[in-house]
Design a protein around this motif. Structure first.
Motif, PDB file in Angstrom:
ATOM      1  N   CYS A 182       0.835  -1.205   0.000  1.00 15.71           N
ATOM      2  CA  CYS A 182       0.000   0.000   0.000  1.00 15.71           C
ATOM      3  C   CYS A 182       0.873   1.260   0.000  1.00 15.71           C
ATOM      4  O   CYS A 182       2.107   1.192   0.134  1.00 15.71           O
ATOM      5  CB  CYS A 182      -0.932   0.002   1.216  1.00 15.71           C
ATOM      6  SG  CYS A 182      -0.105   0.237   2.816  1.00 15.71           S
ATOM      7  N   ARG A 183       0.230   2.390  -0.119  1.00 19.50           N
ATOM      8  CA  ARG A 183       0.948   3.667  -0.182  1.00 19.50           C
ATOM      9  C   ARG A 183       1.815   3.883   1.052  1.00 19.50           C
ATOM     10  O   ARG A 183       2.987   4.279   0.947  1.00 19.50           O
ATOM     11  CB  ARG A 183      -0.063   4.805  -0.321  1.00 19.50           C
ATOM     12  CG  ARG A 183       0.548   6.196  -0.276  1.00 19.50           C
ATOM     13  CD  ARG A 183      -0.518   7.269  -0.401  1.00 19.50           C
ATOM     14  NE  ARG A 183       0.053   8.603  -0.279  1.00 19.50           N
ATOM     15  CZ  ARG A 183      -0.662   9.719  -0.374  1.00 19.50           C
ATOM     16  NH1 ARG A 183      -1.971   9.655  -0.599  1.00 19.50           N
ATOM     17  NH2 ARG A 183      -0.079  10.906  -0.256  1.00 19.50           N
ATOM     18  N   ASN A 184       1.264   3.625   2.232  1.00 21.79           N
ATOM     19  CA  ASN A 184       2.034   3.871   3.459  1.00 21.79           C
ATOM     20  C   ASN A 184       3.197   2.907   3.604  1.00 21.79           C
ATOM     21  O   ASN A 184       4.304   3.309   3.991  1.00 21.79           O
ATOM     22  CB  ASN A 184       1.106   3.803   4.674  1.00 21.79           C
ATOM     23  CG  ASN A 184       0.244   5.036   4.821  1.00 21.79           C
ATOM     24  OD1 ASN A 184       0.551   6.090   4.270  1.00 21.79           O
ATOM     25  ND2 ASN A 184      -0.850   4.917   5.560  1.00 21.79           N
ATOM     26  N   CYS A 185       2.979   1.636   3.330  1.00 18.12           N
ATOM     27  CA  CYS A 185       4.078   0.672   3.437  1.00 18.12           C
ATOM     28  C   CYS A 185       5.213   1.011   2.469  1.00 18.12           C
ATOM     29  O   CYS A 185       6.397   0.901   2.812  1.00 18.12           O
ATOM     30  CB  CYS A 185       3.577  -0.744   3.163  1.00 18.12           C
ATOM     31  SG  CYS A 185       2.674  -1.494   4.536  1.00 18.12           S
ATOM     32  N   ARG A 205       6.080   3.500   6.141  1.00 17.34           N
ATOM     33  CA  ARG A 205       5.196   3.822   7.260  1.00 17.34           C
ATOM     34  C   ARG A 205       4.364   2.587   7.583  1.00 17.34           C
ATOM     35  O   ARG A 205       3.143   2.567   7.488  1.00 17.34           O
ATOM     36  CB  ARG A 205       4.310   5.021   6.920  1.00 17.34           C
ATOM     37  CG  ARG A 205       5.054   6.330   6.737  1.00 17.34           C
ATOM     38  CD  ARG A 205       5.728   6.816   8.020  1.00 17.34           C
ATOM     39  NE  ARG A 205       4.786   6.897   9.135  1.00 17.34           N
ATOM     40  CZ  ARG A 205       3.995   7.933   9.361  1.00 17.34           C
ATOM     41  NH1 ARG A 205       4.034   8.990   8.568  1.00 17.34           N
ATOM     42  NH2 ARG A 205       3.175   7.935  10.397  1.00 17.34           N
ATOM     43  N   THR A 206       5.052   1.533   7.979  1.00 16.26           N
ATOM     44  CA  THR A 206       4.387   0.246   8.198  1.00 16.26           C
ATOM     45  C   THR A 206       3.487   0.244   9.428  1.00 16.26           C
ATOM     46  O   THR A 206       2.676  -0.676   9.593  1.00 16.26           O
ATOM     47  CB  THR A 206       5.438  -0.870   8.337  1.00 16.26           C
ATOM     48  OG1 THR A 206       6.398  -0.503   9.352  1.00 16.26           O
ATOM     49  CG2 THR A 206       6.158  -1.099   7.024  1.00 16.26           C
ATOM     50  N   VAL A 234       1.130   2.230   9.871  1.00 14.68           N
ATOM     51  CA  VAL A 234      -0.197   2.649   9.410  1.00 14.68           C
ATOM     52  C   VAL A 234      -0.508   1.997   8.065  1.00 14.68           C
ATOM     53  O   VAL A 234      -0.998   2.642   7.131  1.00 14.68           O
ATOM     54  CB  VAL A 234      -0.321   4.192   9.332  1.00 14.68           C
ATOM     55  CG1 VAL A 234      -0.517   4.780  10.721  1.00 14.68           C
ATOM     56  CG2 VAL A 234       0.908   4.834   8.671  1.00 14.68           C
ATOM     57  N   CYS A 235      -0.243   0.692   7.976  1.00 15.37           N
ATOM     58  CA  CYS A 235      -0.599  -0.060   6.771  1.00 15.37           C
ATOM     59  C   CYS A 235      -2.092   0.088   6.509  1.00 15.37           C
ATOM     60  O   CYS A 235      -2.916   0.033   7.419  1.00 15.37           O
ATOM     61  CB  CYS A 235      -0.235  -1.532   6.963  1.00 15.37           C
ATOM     62  SG  CYS A 235      -0.762  -2.600   5.604  1.00 15.37           S
ATOM     63  N   GLU A 236      -2.430   0.256   5.243  1.00 12.76           N
ATOM     64  CA  GLU A 236      -3.810   0.548   4.866  1.00 12.76           C
ATOM     65  C   GLU A 236      -4.655  -0.693   4.573  1.00 12.76           C
ATOM     66  O   GLU A 236      -5.877  -0.584   4.388  1.00 12.76           O
ATOM     67  CB  GLU A 236      -3.825   1.452   3.628  1.00 12.76           C
ATOM     68  CG  GLU A 236      -3.173   2.808   3.864  1.00 12.76           C
ATOM     69  CD  GLU A 236      -3.060   3.639   2.608  1.00 12.76           C
ATOM     70  OE1 GLU A 236      -3.379   4.836   2.663  1.00 12.76           O
ATOM     71  OE2 GLU A 236      -2.661   3.073   1.560  1.00 12.76           O
ATOM     72  N   THR A 237      -4.049  -1.877   4.547  1.00 10.91           N
ATOM     73  CA  THR A 237      -4.794  -3.057   4.082  1.00 10.91           C
ATOM     74  C   THR A 237      -4.942  -4.174   5.107  1.00 10.91           C
ATOM     75  O   THR A 237      -5.810  -5.035   4.936  1.00 10.91           O
ATOM     76  CB  THR A 237      -4.121  -3.658   2.841  1.00 10.91           C
ATOM     77  OG1 THR A 237      -2.879  -4.260   3.225  1.00 10.91           O
ATOM     78  CG2 THR A 237      -3.878  -2.603   1.773  1.00 10.91           C
ATOM     79  N   SER A 286      -6.324   2.137   9.666  1.00 13.51           N
ATOM     80  CA  SER A 286      -5.005   1.939   9.048  1.00 13.51           C
ATOM     81  C   SER A 286      -3.958   1.691  10.128  1.00 13.51           C
ATOM     82  O   SER A 286      -3.080   2.517  10.398  1.00 13.51           O
ATOM     83  CB  SER A 286      -4.623   3.166   8.203  1.00 13.51           C
ATOM     84  OG  SER A 286      -5.477   3.294   7.097  1.00 13.51           O
ATOM     85  N   CYS A 287      -4.041   0.529  10.740  1.00 17.12           N
ATOM     86  CA  CYS A 287      -3.104   0.125  11.795  1.00 17.12           C
ATOM     87  C   CYS A 287      -3.422  -1.314  12.158  1.00 17.12           C
ATOM     88  O   CYS A 287      -4.568  -1.627  12.499  1.00 17.12           O
ATOM     89  CB  CYS A 287      -3.242   1.024  13.021  1.00 17.12           C
ATOM     90  SG  CYS A 287      -2.246   0.496  14.425  1.00 17.12           S
TER      91      CYS A 287
END
Length: 397
Positions: free
Chosen positions: A102-105, A109-110, A112-115, A121-122
């Motif tokens: 995802c965008r955050n990973c 920014r792992t 707040v992973c979005e999936t 998102s956490c």
């Protein structure tokens, strides 16, 4: 291959139990197949201060949830899509469950992973954040294994330092993250709120960074003694003296360059109020103690707390002294740490003996899986030990 999986389960507040579960499968919590996943045999799985929020009932979780989010294990099974790990590899598991896609990973920014959590998102193991089973067990399923797992380059070398390397799943990178966000660097003066295991990791990380004066505040003298014997200055917060006055007595000025809150909502008051809960006290401490233009890391857990005294605090609203701090142009960063942002570098620092004081600072104690429920009770009472569960007897051997 084993048939079952003994694990530590949350039964009710102040009560953990060990039960036999099914052996984990290469499946996501929703039942979808996970060819990208791996099954680990737990080598070390720790009890964290964050687990105490669950133990006490401050962080609600479902009955029967498998506890634990600090795991080090040996790969015993990999899915067909796993390319860079093989059976027998010794690995560290970041507590943030992250997809890597995802965008955050992709921005590292792992936390707040979005999936990996459909609700927010956490996601985290053993924390009611995405329905991921925890790792205080004999075996653990890990998704997205190629992305998530940190492989130790030499298994024998790693086992010699396993008590320190077991800290890489959470508390050491978390502590380091707090210092990074607070701007710690060589020569910095640092105030650390809380001498629990993560605060003591913060003190050790501050030494690694070359901080000059490292001041640690807490109420438990045995914890303060641990950091004092490892080169830190200490403040007994049960003394009825303003925090900034005590800092001035050490430094000659009532403020530090940077400060980190490693306590969160389970903080107490200072001095005469030391026995009373004051959920905002730790964050107000670090805001008060940081110089104008300095920075603060807030690593302690904040959120709705059903055990809080006021309705606002039960809903996650806390009385922060921001008006008083605003004039100092503070920079405040809060939230979970992106473990993968730091764990490889910290692993190398441990393997090459750049943190020789870490074990002494943490006071690690290895216990069996069956001893875990009693260890929770001991830890809850303020024990200076960091408990590492050894489900298979691999550490004692």
């Amino acid at each position: 291959m084993a048939n079952g999986n003994r694990a530590v389960l949350f039964d009710s507040p102040k009560h953990m139990k060990v039960e036999e579960l099914d052996f984990p499968k290469l499946e996501m919590p929703n039942g979808k197949k996970a060819p990208h996943g791996a099954i680990l045999k737990m080598v070390a799985t720790n009890i964290c201060g964050s687990d105490l929020h669950i133990y006490r009932g401050s962080f609600p979780v479902p009955q029967g949830m498998v506890m634990g989010h600090e795991m080090t294990g040996e790969v015993v099974e990999v899915g067909p899509d796993v390319e860079f790990l093989t059976e027998g590899d010794l690995v560290s598991v970041p507590f943030n469950v992250a997809c890597g896609r995802c965008r955050n990973c992709r921005a590292r920014r792992t936390e707040v992973c979005e999936t990996t959590n459909a609700d927010v998102s956490c996601a985290a193991y053993g924390f009611n954040l995405g329905n991921w089973d925890g790792g205080q067990a004999e075996y653990l399923f890990v998704p997205y294994a190629d992305f998530q797992l940190l492989r130790f380059p030499d298994k024998d070398q790693a086992m010699e330092k396993i008590r320190d390397l077991a800290l890489l799943s959470d508390i050491l990178p978390t502590a380091f993250h707090g210092l990074m966000e607070a701007g710690a660097k060589p020569g910095s003066t640092v105030y650390i709120a809380g001498a629990g295991p993560v605060g003591r990791c913060g003190a050790a990380a501050a030494r690694l960074l070359g901080a000059s004066c490292i001041i640690v505040g807490d109420y438990h003298q045995d914890r303060l003694d641990l950091v004092k014997s490892n080169g830190c200055e200490t403040i007994d917060l049960s003394q009825d003296i303003p925090l900034t006055d005590q800092i001035e007595a050490i430094l000659g000025e009532p403020m530090v360059d940077c400060a980190v809150d490693y306590v969160g909502t389970e903080a107490h008051g200072i001095g005469a109020d030391a026995q009373s809960m004051d959920p905002a006290n730790a964050i107000n401490q670090v805001l008060d103690a940081t110089r104008a233009g300095g920075a603060t890391g807030v690593i302690g857990v904040y959120g709705p707390d059903p055990l809080a005294a006021s309705k606002d605090e039960q809903q996650g609203t806390y009385p922060i002294d921001f008006g008083k701090a605003w004039i100092k142009s503070p920079r405040v960063t809060a939230g979970q740490a992106p473990i993968m942002h730091y764990n490889r570098e910290l692993m190398m620092a441990i393997l090459w003996d750049r943190m020789p004081y870490l074990s002494a600072m943490l006071n690690t104690q290895v216990i069996s899986l069956d001893e875990a429920p009693a260890a929770y009770e001991t830890f809850d009472q303020g024990s200076p030990n960091k408990f590492i569960i050894d489900p298979h007897g691999m550490l004692s051997a």
